[in-house]
Design an enzyme around this catalytic site. Structure first.
Site, PDB file in Angstrom:
ATOM      1  CD  GLU A   1      -2.625  -1.327   2.516  1.00 55.58           C
ATOM      2  OE1 GLU A   1      -2.760  -0.336   3.257  1.00 55.58           O
ATOM      3  OE2 GLU A   1      -3.034  -2.458   2.797  1.00 55.58           O
TER       4      GLU A   1
ATOM      5  CG  ASP B   1      -2.891   8.138   8.903  1.00 57.55           C
ATOM      6  OD1 ASP B   1      -2.724   6.913   9.036  1.00 57.55           O
ATOM      7  OD2 ASP B   1      -3.241   8.673   7.836  1.00 57.55           O
TER       8      ASP B   1
END
Ligand SMILES: Cc1ncc(COP(=O)(O)O)c(C=O)c1O
Lengths: 257, 394
Positions: free
Chosen positions: A46, A57
């Protein structure tokens, strides 16, 4: 056939997918990182498209995004770096990022570029499934790019079943109510959630992500899904003392145990 | 063009709005969306909400005819005195509403973002009132420039968490609050401070702030024999005080609605927060709206002397009002805002918040006639800005 499907047809267990941020630690590391991950034996990669405001995040990936952006990374330059990536790897490749840069680039143009580059799937956490179906599904189908859906402990069972029914490739199972980041082991409520999802007998393969950091959590995740996704802890390893190549191989060796 | 100015069922104002949240937040946002109409339209809620607005916040806020300011501009200027509310700004209208919603939904922990600290103080205040835990995210730069509000929040029992990412201002505080919500989805309610964020927040906050224009209708009828002024001016950060004072006038096309953004050092200097002037369509904090961003879709860091206007997005309702031409958006620089603050202070004895000073500074940019009636929303008071005012004068 889409490489993601090929992977899940040939391998059902212990799939290891690695996330890293494009242009990190150095602008030109993107391709090398992909090549070394391939050599180290990971199953899928990814590639993170850095964003100024990555709300899903935790601190480690926030910093890698910041660093990549200050290194000058953009979607346009990423596609340049990836132009010949298919000469060097046959692994399924996924681009992961936030909706605003993709939207700004132009969603259809972006998907067309993905197809030309040999990208197999996209993960955009802040593109809700409903918006995807309404506005973008046609383009994804046109270019045969898979949009990977997330499920989390907050996702109700009937919605998991629904997402399963419209999913292609795999389901990204967020392990916990948290932003990305590493933990040392799973707690009881996470295990209960993994078991519950297991019992739903979904048709789509599943990878568990968020919080996987070492061989122990990787093995544990593999017990409840087809494999796992590691991000933050790999990003931290890239900041290690060795060369890029050494850091990649040492990390993967430890995870595989 | 579609000319409705209320959110449709998916939270869209024309092409702007929606709920771009990750799956981890979907249940939270969706469960709020599913119940908010029913809860806030119930008699029980309305009774408690209006009771608190009256007896706790001190509403209705006065409508004051500013004679000396009017003389100066050769027109008739009224000030809607949101600065006189408890906690010193319009923000309390919204936090009272949202805390009642949170309690109704059984939430025990409240989080908020704040820029100027006014929303943080208003949130900490209602949390003290209701006995709920409160965590406020605030950019480190804002904690310095709005220091009195940090002390207030702490005295009120809130935990103020300094945010050190990005520009260390409002946008970054909202990022951190969203991250907190992702990590604490079950017990926590996120009280958003403006008409921004994913649906249903923009609609929800606009409804709670609409008390401003509801009062204005009556107050103007009493003072002037007409409900409709010629102009309504309000500053626009996210756009909640503007949405509130525009709300009941949106379909009265003879009333000119004017939002005022912060130009910072000037819209073409690269140091600005004038999103409607400089932004392009994009997605920020869960909403599709105008966003200040670069060619790669990275959100650019805004700048304004006013912490409450220092935001690179704008509520979707304003993006739509601008797109349809229903409202006009002007912008004023730091310097113009500072001198407008001094002007009204010396003419009327009212020290406005730096944010509100932006609305005042736009009066001089309009072509006003003697018989025009102009209403300016004084969204807050200037206590928190004394340091900036003092520095500007030396
Ligand atoms: C006094 C005052 N006015 C205006 C604003 C800007 O917010 P909004 O545009 O949502 O009214 C703030 C925000 O902190 C504020 O404190």
């Amino acid at each position: 056939m889409n490489r993601i499907d090929k992977l899940f047809q040939s391998k059902k267990q212990n799939i290891l997918s690695i996330y890293f941020t494009a242009g990190f630690p150095a602008f030109n590391d993107t391709l090398t990182t992909i090549q070394e991950l391939d050599k180290a034996g990971v199953d899928m990669i990814e590639i993170g498209m850095p964003f100024s405001d990555p709300v899903a995040d935790g601190p480690v990936i926030q910093r890698s995004n910041e660093k990549a952006l200050s290194n000058g990374m953009t979607i346009k330059l990423l596609f340049k770096q990836l132009a010949w990536v298919r000469e060097t790897t046959d692994l399924p490749l996924i681009l992961m990022g936030y909706i605003n840069p993709v939207f700004r680039f132009g969603v259809e143009k972006f998907l067309h570029k993905c197809q030309k580059t040999g990208i197999d799937g996209i993960i955009i956490p802040d593109l809700p499934v409903e918006e995807y179906r309404l506005s973008y599904e046609l383009f994804f189908e046109k270019y045969n790019i898979y949009n990977i859906f997330l499920i989390s402990p907050q996702t109700p069972d009937d919605r998991i079943t629904y997402l399963d029914s419209i999913s292609k490739g795999f389901l990204y199972m967020v392990s916990t109510a948290a932003t990305t980041g590493a933990i040392n082991n799973f707690n009881e409520s996470q295990i209960t959630y993994f078991e519950k999802v297991n019992d739903l007998s979904l048709k789509t393969p599943r990878l568990i992500g968020f919080g996987i950091s070492n061989n122990e959590t990787f093995v544990q995740a593999c017990n409840f899904a087809n494999g796992a996704i590691i991000g933050s802890s790999f990003i931290r390893a890239l900041d290690g003392n060795g060369t890029l190549t050494e850091n990649v191989h040492e990390f993967i060796r430890k995870i595989r145990g | 063009m579609n000319e409705t100015f209320t959110a449709d069922k998916n939270g869209y104002y024309g092409e702007f709005g929606g709920a771009f949240v990750p799956e981890m937040l979907r249940l939270n946002v969706e469960s709020l969306r599913a119940v908010y109409h029913q809860i806030i339209e119930s008699d029980e809620f309305q009774k408690e909400y209006s009771g608190l607005l009256k007896n706790y916040a001190g509403r209705p806020s006065p409508l004051f005819l500013a004679n000396r300011l009017s003389d100066k501009y050769g027109t008739k200027i009224y000030l809607k005195r949101e600065d006189l509310n408890h906690t010193g700004s319009h923000k309390i209208n919204n936090t009272i509403g949202q805390i009642l919603l949170a309690r109704n939904m059984g939430k025990t922990r409240i989080i908020a973002e704040t820029g100027a600290g006014q929303h943080g103080v208003a949130t900490a205040t209602v949390c003290a009132l209701m006995g709920l835990d409160c965590v406020v995210y605030m950019g480190e730069i804002d904690m310095v420039r709005q220091e009195p509000n940090v002390k207030k929040m702490e005295m009120l029992g809130a935990k103020v968490v300094p945010v050190r990412s990005g520009n260390k201002t409002l946008k970054d505080a909202a990022n951190e609050a969203l991250r907190d919500w992702i990590c604490n989805p079950v017990n926590t309610f996120y009280i958003i401070g403006s008409v921004v964020g994913p649906h249903p927040y923009p609609d929800l906050v606009a409804r709670f702030q609409s008390v401003i224009s509801e009062e204005l209708l009556t107050q103007l009828r009493e003072a002037e024999g007409t409900e409709d002024p010629g102009y309504i001016l309000a500053c626009v950060g996210g756009g909640s005080n503007a949405a509130g004072i525009f709300y009941h006038y949106i379909n009265r096309k003879n009333v000119r609605l004017i939002g005022v953004e912060a130009a910072g050092e000037g819209i073409n200097t690269g140091f600005t927060a004038a999103t409607i002037a400089m932004g392009e369509i994009g997605i920020i904090h869960g909403s599709k709206t105008l966003v200040m961003q670069n060619e790669d879709g990275q959100i650019t860091e805004p700048y304004s002397i006013s912490a409450g206007l220092d935001y690179p997005g704008v509520g979707p309702i304003h993006a739509w009002l601008a797109r349809t031409g229903r409202a006009d958006y002007l912008n004023v620089t730091d310097e113009e805002a500072l001198s407008a603050a001094y002007e009204i202070t010396r003419l009327e004895g009212i020290i406005p918040a730096l944010e509100s000073a932006h609305a005042l500074a736009a009066i001089g940019k309009l072509n006003l006639k003697k018989n025009d009636i102009v209403v300016v929303n004084i969204s807050g008071r200037g206590d928190k800005d004394m340091q900036a005012y003092h520095e500007a004068n030396t």
